[in-house]
Design an enzyme around this catalytic site. Structure first.
Site, PDB file in Angstrom:
ATOM      1  N   ASP A 104       0.862  -1.188   0.000  1.00 29.15           N
ATOM      2  CA  ASP A 104       0.000   0.000   0.000  1.00 29.15           C
ATOM      3  C   ASP A 104       0.891   1.228   0.000  1.00 29.15           C
ATOM      4  O   ASP A 104       1.996   1.200   0.544  1.00 29.15           O
ATOM      5  CB  ASP A 104      -0.896   0.017   1.237  1.00 29.15           C
ATOM      6  CG  ASP A 104      -1.960  -1.068   1.214  1.00 29.15           C
ATOM      7  OD1 ASP A 104      -2.444  -1.408   0.123  1.00 29.15           O
ATOM      8  OD2 ASP A 104      -2.311  -1.572   2.294  1.00 29.15           O
ATOM      9  N   ASP A 161      -6.915  -1.355  -4.699  1.00 31.96           N
ATOM     10  CA  ASP A 161      -8.003  -0.994  -3.786  1.00 31.96           C
ATOM     11  C   ASP A 161      -8.919   0.052  -4.429  1.00 31.96           C
ATOM     12  O   ASP A 161     -10.145  -0.051  -4.351  1.00 31.96           O
ATOM     13  CB  ASP A 161      -7.453  -0.427  -2.475  1.00 31.96           C
ATOM     14  CG  ASP A 161      -6.607  -1.421  -1.698  1.00 31.96           C
ATOM     15  OD1 ASP A 161      -6.809  -2.641  -1.848  1.00 31.96           O
ATOM     16  OD2 ASP A 161      -5.731  -0.972  -0.937  1.00 31.96           O
TER      17      ASP A 161
END
Length: 153
Positions: A111, A129
């Site tokens: 991330d 995402d």
């Protein structure tokens, strides 16, 4: 089909961006893009959103395989005849594949997009995402508008 191309493009962007972050930044390192709003923050996640179910990789493998199967089935059966639905499924497919590949080959999800809204630090996320969220929103809009169309007819 064009919808698979959308998924492939999103997957490519996702994996290239994760590779760049993983190979050029240490975990926790942060680069400011827009002061007090947008940062690149190198982070790793072994769970889902907000690290829920952290370390339960077997669960995410199963869920990913099921989601991929369902999305591909609907893409073939329905998505090809409904462009809006096809696009939403393409986004979901690309996002699901992006995080699934991370879990398989890295044992964790990379991330790096970090947004601050005032004093609130939104959890760090990635392109996959974002693709999933956009795909689900488009799917909800499709369902909403198709439901209204069905009632009128």
């Amino acid at each position: 089909m064009i919808y698979y191309l959308i998924a492939i493009i999103l997957l490519f962007i996702d994996q290239c961006s994760k590779y760049a972050v993983a190979h050029n930044m240490t975990v926790g390192e942060q680069v400011e893009l827009i002061p007090n709003l947008l940062y690149i923050t190198s982070s790793r996640n072994t769970g889902a959103a907000w690290n829920i179910l952290e370390g339960q990789m077997w669960f995410f493998y199963i869920i990913s395989i099921v989601v991929l199967g369902v999305v591909i089935y609907y893409m073939q059966k329905v998505g090809r005849h409904h462009p809006f639905l096809g696009v939403s499924l393409g986004f979901i497919l690309g996002g699901t594949l992006g995080n699934f590949i991370d879990r398989i080959f890295r044992g964790q999800v990379v991330d790096f997009i970090h947004v601050y809204l005032g004093s609130y630090s939104y959890p760090v996320f990635n392109i996959a995402d974002s693709s999933l969220v956009i795909g689900v929103i488009l799917l909800l809009l499709y369902t909403l508008f198709e439901g209204k169309k069905g009632k009128k007819q």
